[in-house]
Enzyme design. Structure first.
Site, mmCIF file in Angstrom:
data_model
loop_
_atom_site.group_PDB
_atom_site.id
_atom_site.type_symbol
_atom_site.label_atom_id
_atom_site.label_comp_id
_atom_site.label_asym_id
_atom_site.label_seq_id
_atom_site.Cartn_x
_atom_site.Cartn_y
_atom_site.Cartn_z
ATOM 1 N N HIS A 99 27.912 11.997 -60.112
ATOM 2 C CA HIS A 99 26.916 10.922 -60.040
ATOM 3 C C HIS A 99 25.506 11.507 -59.908
ATOM 4 O O HIS A 99 24.596 11.159 -60.666
ATOM 5 C CB HIS A 99 27.259 10.027 -58.839
ATOM 6 C CG HIS A 99 26.288 8.930 -58.564
ATOM 7 N ND1 HIS A 99 26.583 7.604 -58.782
ATOM 8 C CD2 HIS A 99 25.017 8.941 -58.073
ATOM 9 C CE1 HIS A 99 25.553 6.851 -58.443
ATOM 10 N NE2 HIS A 99 24.572 7.643 -58.004
ATOM 11 N N GLU A 100 25.341 12.420 -58.971
ATOM 12 C CA GLU A 100 23.984 12.957 -58.743
ATOM 13 C C GLU A 100 23.507 13.761 -59.949
ATOM 14 O O GLU A 100 22.326 13.747 -60.289
ATOM 15 C CB GLU A 100 23.939 13.814 -57.473
ATOM 16 C CG GLU A 100 24.397 13.108 -56.192
ATOM 17 C CD GLU A 100 23.786 11.729 -55.977
ATOM 18 O OE1 GLU A 100 22.681 11.490 -56.486
ATOM 19 O OE2 GLU A 100 24.432 10.878 -55.323
ATOM 20 N N GLU A 131 21.135 3.681 -61.049
ATOM 21 C CA GLU A 131 22.375 3.725 -60.272
ATOM 22 C C GLU A 131 23.594 3.262 -61.063
ATOM 23 O O GLU A 131 24.677 3.820 -60.929
ATOM 24 C CB GLU A 131 22.211 2.931 -58.973
ATOM 25 C CG GLU A 131 21.137 3.490 -58.037
ATOM 26 C CD GLU A 131 21.355 4.949 -57.660
ATOM 27 O OE1 GLU A 131 22.443 5.485 -57.894
ATOM 28 O OE2 GLU A 131 20.400 5.567 -57.135
HETATM 29 N N1 BES Z 1 19.914 7.753 -55.340
HETATM 30 C C1 BES Z 1 21.006 7.602 -54.471
HETATM 31 C C2 BES Z 1 20.684 7.921 -53.035
HETATM 32 C C3 BES Z 1 20.027 6.805 -52.277
HETATM 33 C C4 BES Z 1 20.775 5.728 -51.850
HETATM 34 C C5 BES Z 1 18.688 6.841 -51.988
HETATM 35 C C6 BES Z 1 20.161 4.700 -51.161
HETATM 36 C C7 BES Z 1 18.079 5.816 -51.317
HETATM 37 C C8 BES Z 1 18.819 4.747 -50.885
HETATM 38 C C9 BES Z 1 22.159 8.491 -54.887
HETATM 39 O O1 BES Z 1 22.181 8.827 -56.215
HETATM 40 C C10 BES Z 1 23.398 7.727 -54.627
HETATM 41 O O2 BES Z 1 23.623 6.776 -55.302
HETATM 42 N N2 BES Z 1 24.186 8.131 -53.655
HETATM 43 C C11 BES Z 1 25.387 7.425 -53.279
HETATM 44 C C12 BES Z 1 26.602 8.210 -53.595
HETATM 45 C C13 BES Z 1 27.095 7.872 -54.950
HETATM 46 C C14 BES Z 1 28.209 8.749 -55.382
HETATM 47 C C15 BES Z 1 27.543 6.440 -55.068
HETATM 48 C C16 BES Z 1 25.318 7.161 -51.804
HETATM 49 O O3 BES Z 1 24.434 7.681 -51.158
HETATM 50 O O4 BES Z 1 26.157 6.430 -51.309
HETATM 51 ZN ZN ZN Z 2 22.725 7.294 -57.435
#
Ligand code: BES
Ligand code: ZN
Length: 958
Positions: free
Chosen positions: A368-369, A391
């Site tokens: 994902h990242e 996302e």
């Molecule tokens: N960009 C997000 C991180 C994020 C989440 C920043 C909420 C600010 C607020 C990252 O790419 C992400 O989506 N992370 C997920 C994990 C993913 C595998 C679903 C998370 O943090 O849960």
């Molecule tokens: Zn994300």
């Protein structure tokens, strides 16, 4: 009089006033006319000054564009009592329209205004400029610098600002984290960043909106015993001019990027380099004592990065990529360009501690990242309204990436189904929202990181992939990424690229365009149910659609909406489940109205039809009674596998929803679920449990639970035996899905006390307890550990709980720690649960803030724990709010486990009163509160409408 007023207000006045001050000082004859003019000027200037200070639109003014940031930061980590940073940012700013002020973001930073410098660096005229005054707009975090001379369009200026702050304690901005080194038991400190969505402004003054892309030259100062990391590779390191043992490390200039993707960290971690020919330099970082858990991430990361390079047809543009596991991290992971940050449990893998679920989740997160490096980093949404482009894409594309590297994990289908199941649930609420929606406040941006952006976003992208086909979808994506690389885009830009590609490939009729179709999915809340009514004399079917809602009191008129539906279908004669291309479309009129549609050439009355092949689109399908009957016959026969496994999952999910809302009876639903006694594949079971979980949470509070329990035991026993119960057969399983199935089945079997599940779980737990060195040796099979721990605690003694708590304290493995936290709530002892809740929100305790939710959820999802957790939340909302402040948005995660179990009007009213009385503490979770109230309401409705019908129906199936 006027003069003294002038000296009182100098801070908010523009340079016009400074001229006035000069005027006054030069002993000019004060004629009445002149006094009047000065007075008028005074009024005008106050107006101007306040107008600047009062700029109150939530977006930055558009007169300026930052081109480049030189960011220089000294981080002090030596004294735990005084962890802080200080720096200077120089911003190269291009002027697009003449303006008299520079408005940017800054929050909680101390700025020494005497050191602010402003100089013109290109264009005509005199080079010196200055800042005459500054003001703040705390609502929008604006820091407004009024300039001495007007900034002129076409010119470029350099603004230099010194800033300083404590390293933040909340896990946002530039913050502190720590871990205990087991060798000397000393706490080590480190610093790292988390900027998305709006916290770069807490680390340095900047234009903190995703549309302001600029390049960054980061220089970090730190004690030489540490390492420094940032988005780019190190350019040079040199000693600090004055501080002994300190160095300055300058990183290469970055590509143009948004502020929320900037990242840096000062730490004493170790790293594991990956070896991948021709790729970017790839390293994985962790505490020295966890470096042996980096192997899997170091291998998987570069592989998936290469897959994306192929899939998107665009090379990863940076020379290196670091991934780092930070002990305190609020999200699961963050995609900073070239420096991806994870919490430990999503990056570190220990083969001797982690289950297959843990490993797959890790891969999913990394994928994902890294998908974001294209979707999000290279091409970024213009504004947070289109967050789903980041996302939703990363979520969808990750499942393709993981599938490419581990085809045996079947991640494409599994992840897609789980996205669909999640979004069906949330999006059936009136309080849901469109995928793309207006965003103004920072708190609203944060609320947007929810299942609608992620899971519904991913589901509609999958729908497009399925109806356009691989070639058109990929070539559309590629041209979109190329066209907007290093720039920003909105969804319409994507639609345009995809429409062009689809038309070119013949993947879409020329009179259709992607925007028209997709707007119905992204601008509209909810999803439809397709009602299929067959006419068995003419072999046709009449199709109609309406919005599907859980709340049955909502009027029909409100449901009259229209979505463009790709109609793929197959029949019992045809059995063609591979072709997901639509055979027809259900269209909407230009004003968004739907009309019914007739499909012909269907089979005779003895053969079923199934719509929405492989659940390609996020809509539900209801049929007439005869078609359901035919489907039930096939499902309950040896031919059940002639129906595609995802469609089996679909039929279960659909019929259980329809029974819930009264659109089908429970008799029909149970005839569908009965076939599960034959089912040996993961996805239909997943779909069933997803629904049965909710029934379970309601029914276990009612006198009829005994029937449900027996029904569940009948359903589970054959498969429990087929999977050889609790015996450790995992290593001999060829099919990876079967491992997951057994993991899930063990959990349910023990919950319903099927066969020997509980005694076997207890026996494993006792064996672990009797190990002389339980931290080194754990005899419990990896994939059933959570089931065993939970049974150990539920049926165990106080000492069993203490034993597990000790393991938590000693564990060096993130995923193991999380597994323990989520099972320590399985107890039914009030005092133990009460004490656990208190531990969860103890700022000085051993549970990190990032994990408190897990503990709360663990307690709240238990039968006894639910009542305690609900009371704890109601009584302590202020304390909890304070504990999380300013990251109070995370409190939204306290609610679902509670709301799913509220089933009476009395409890609903109690909760409503709580919401009313605690408004000030629940402000940042408004949306989640509304959704919770609606879920409770639908539970109450279920009790009123279905409880008796359900218990009668289930007794017929025992
Ligand atoms: N960009 C997000 C991180 C994020 C989440 C920043 C909420 C600010 C607020 C990252 O790419 C992400 O989506 N992370 C997920 C994990 C993913 C595998 C679903 C998370 O943090 O849960
Ligand atoms: Zn994300």
């Amino acid at each position: 009089m006027i003069l003294s007023a002038l000296y009182i207000f100098p801070l908010i006045f523009t340079y016009r006033f400074l001229i006035l001050i000069t005027l006054c000082r030069r002993n000019i004859a004060y004629t009445p006319d002149l006094v009047m003019k000065i007075f008028l000027f005074f009024v005008l200037a106050i107006g101007l000054g306040l107008a600047t200070a009062n700029y109150n639109y939530y977006r930055l003014p558009t007169a300026l564009r930052p081109q480049k940031y030189y960011l220089r930061i000294l981080t002090l980590l030596e004294n735990p009592e005084d962890l802080r940073f200080a720096g200077t940012v120089q911003i190269v700013i291009e002027v697009l329209q003449n303006t008299q002020n520079i408005t940017l973001h800054s929050k909680n930073l101390t700025i020494d205004e005497s050191q602010i410098r402003l100089r013109q660096i290109s264009g005509e005229g005199k080079k010196d400029n200055c800042v005459s005054s500054t003001s703040l707009n705390p609502t929008h975090d604006f820091y407004i610098l009024n300039t001495c001379d007007e900034l002129v369009a076409g010119n470029v200026y350099k603004l230099s600002l010194p800033f300083a702050a404590e390293l933040s304690r909340p896990l946002k901005g530039y913050y502190r984290s720590s871990y205990k080194n087991p060798v000397d038991n000393v706490t080590r400190w480190l610093s790292t960043t988390q900027f998305e969505p709006a916290s770069a402004r807490k680390a340095f003054p900047c234009f903190d909106e995703p549309g302001y892309k600029a390049s960054f030259v980061v220089t970090l100062g730190y004690h030489k015993n540490y390492n420094a990391l940032s988005n780019m590779p190190v350019k040079l390191t040199k000693p600090h001019e004055t501080l002994p043992n300190y160095v300055w490390c300058e990183f290469q200039e970055s590509v143009p990027m948004s502020t929320y993707l900037v990242a840096y960290s000062v730490n004493d971690f170790s790293n594991k380099p990956s070896t991948l020919p021709n790729g970017a330099l790839f390293r994985t970082w962790a505490r020295p004592n966890a470096i042996d858990q980096c192997d899997y991430a170091a291998e998987f990361g570069p592989k998936v990065l290469q897959y994306y390079e192929k899939f998107f047809g665009i090379k990863f543009p940076l020379p290196k990529i670091d991934q780092i596991a930070v002990p305190d991290f609020s999200a699961g992971a963050m995609e900073n360009w070239g420096l991806v940050v994870y919490r430990e449990s999503t990056l570190l893998y220990s083969a001797s501690h982690a289950s297959l679920n843990d490993k797959q989740y890790l891969a999913e997160v990394i994928a994902h990242e890294l998908a974001h490096q294209w979707f999000g980093n290279l091409v970024t949404m213009k504004w947070w309204t289109d967050l789903w482009l980041n996302e939703g894409f990363a979520t969808y594309v990750a499942s393709l990436g993981v599938y490419d590297i581990h085809p045996e994990w079947n991640s494409k289908d599994r992840e897609s189904l789980s996205s669909l199941l999640t979004s069906f649930r949330l999006d059936a609420l009136v309080s849901s929202h469109p995928i793309s929606r207006p965003i103004q406040m920072v708190s609203e941006i944060e609320e947007n990181f929810d299942a609608i952006s992620y899971q519904k976003g991913s589901s509609v992208l999958r729908m497009m992939h399925f109806f356009m086909g691989q070639d058109a979808f990929r070539s559309g994506l590629k041209s979109y990424l190329e066209r907007y690389a290093y720039k920003n885009a909105e969804q319409d830009n994507l639609w345009e690229s995809l429409t062009q590609a689809a038309h070119k490939n013949g993947a879409l009729p020329k009179n259709y365009d992607i925007k028209t179709i997709m707007d119905s999915w992204t601008l509209q809340t909810g999803y439809p149910v397709l009602n299929v009514t067959r006419d068995y004399t003419t072999n046709t079917a009449k199709l109609g659609q309406e919005r599907y809602l859980r709340n049955t009191q909502i009027s029909r008129a409100f449901r009259e909406r229209c979505w463009w539906l790709p109609l793929s279908y197959t029949t019992q004669e045809e059995l063609e489940f591979r072709n997901t291309a639509p055979k027809a479309w259900m269209e909407c009129s230009s004003t968004g109205e739907s009309s019914s549609k007739t499909i012909s050439d269907l089979p005779n009355s003895d053969k079923w039809v199934i719509f929405n092949v492989q659940l390609a689109s996020p809509y539900k399908v209801n049929y007439d009674a005869q078609n359901w009957k035919l489907l039930i016959e096939t499902l309950n026969s040896d031919d059940y596998q002639t129906i595609h496994v995802i469609n089996r999952a679909q039929l279960i999910d659909d019929v259980l929803y329809f029974a819930w809302t009264g659109d089908q009876d429970y008799e029909t639903a149970l005839q569908v679920t009965n076939y599960l006694q034959r089912e040996r594949e993961l996805l239909p079971w997943k779909s069933a449990f997803n629904n049965l979980k909710q029934l379970n949470r309601i029914l276990r509070q009612t006198p009829n639970f005994g029937f449900f329990k027996r029904y569940m035991q009948n359903l589970l026993t054959p498969i429990y035996k087929y999977l050889d119960g609790m015996n450790d057969t995992f290593s001999s399983m060829q099919d990876q899905d079967e491992i997951l199935l057994k993991t899930m089945m063990a959990n349910w079997a023990c919950q319903y006390q099927v066969a020997d599940c509980v005694p076997r779980a207890q026996a494993y737990f006792r064996r672990w307890r009797s190990e002389p060195n339980p931290d080194e040796n754990n005899p419990v099979p990896l994939n059933i550990r959570t089931t065993v721990y939970c049974a150990g605690i539920l049926y165990g003694t106080d000492e069993d709980w203490e034993f597990l708590w000790s393991r938590y304290k000693h564990s060096n493995v993130g995923s193991e720690k999380q597994a323990i936290l989520s099972t320590m709530g399985c107890s039914k002892k009030v005092w133990i649960l009460q004490r656990y809740l208190e531990k969860a929100f103890d700022p000085k305790g051993l549970i990190r803030k990032q994990d408190s939710m897990l503990s709360f959820q663990a307690v709240a999802s238990g039968q006894v724990g639910f009542l305690l957790a609900k009371k704890y939340l109601i009584d302590n909302v202020e304390l909890i709010h304070k504990y999380f402040y300013p990251q109070t948005k995370i409190m939204s995660r306290l609610l679902p486990a509670i709301s799913e179990q509220v089933i009476t009007t009395t409890d609903l009213n109690e909760f409503k009163a709580f919401v009313e009385n605690s408004r000030q503490f629940l402000r940042s979770v408004h949306q989640a509160v509304q959704q919770s109230l609606e879920i409770m309401l639908t539970n109450v409705q279920w009790m009123e409408r279905n409880n008796h019908q359900f218990s009668r129906a289930i007794q017929r199936h025992l």
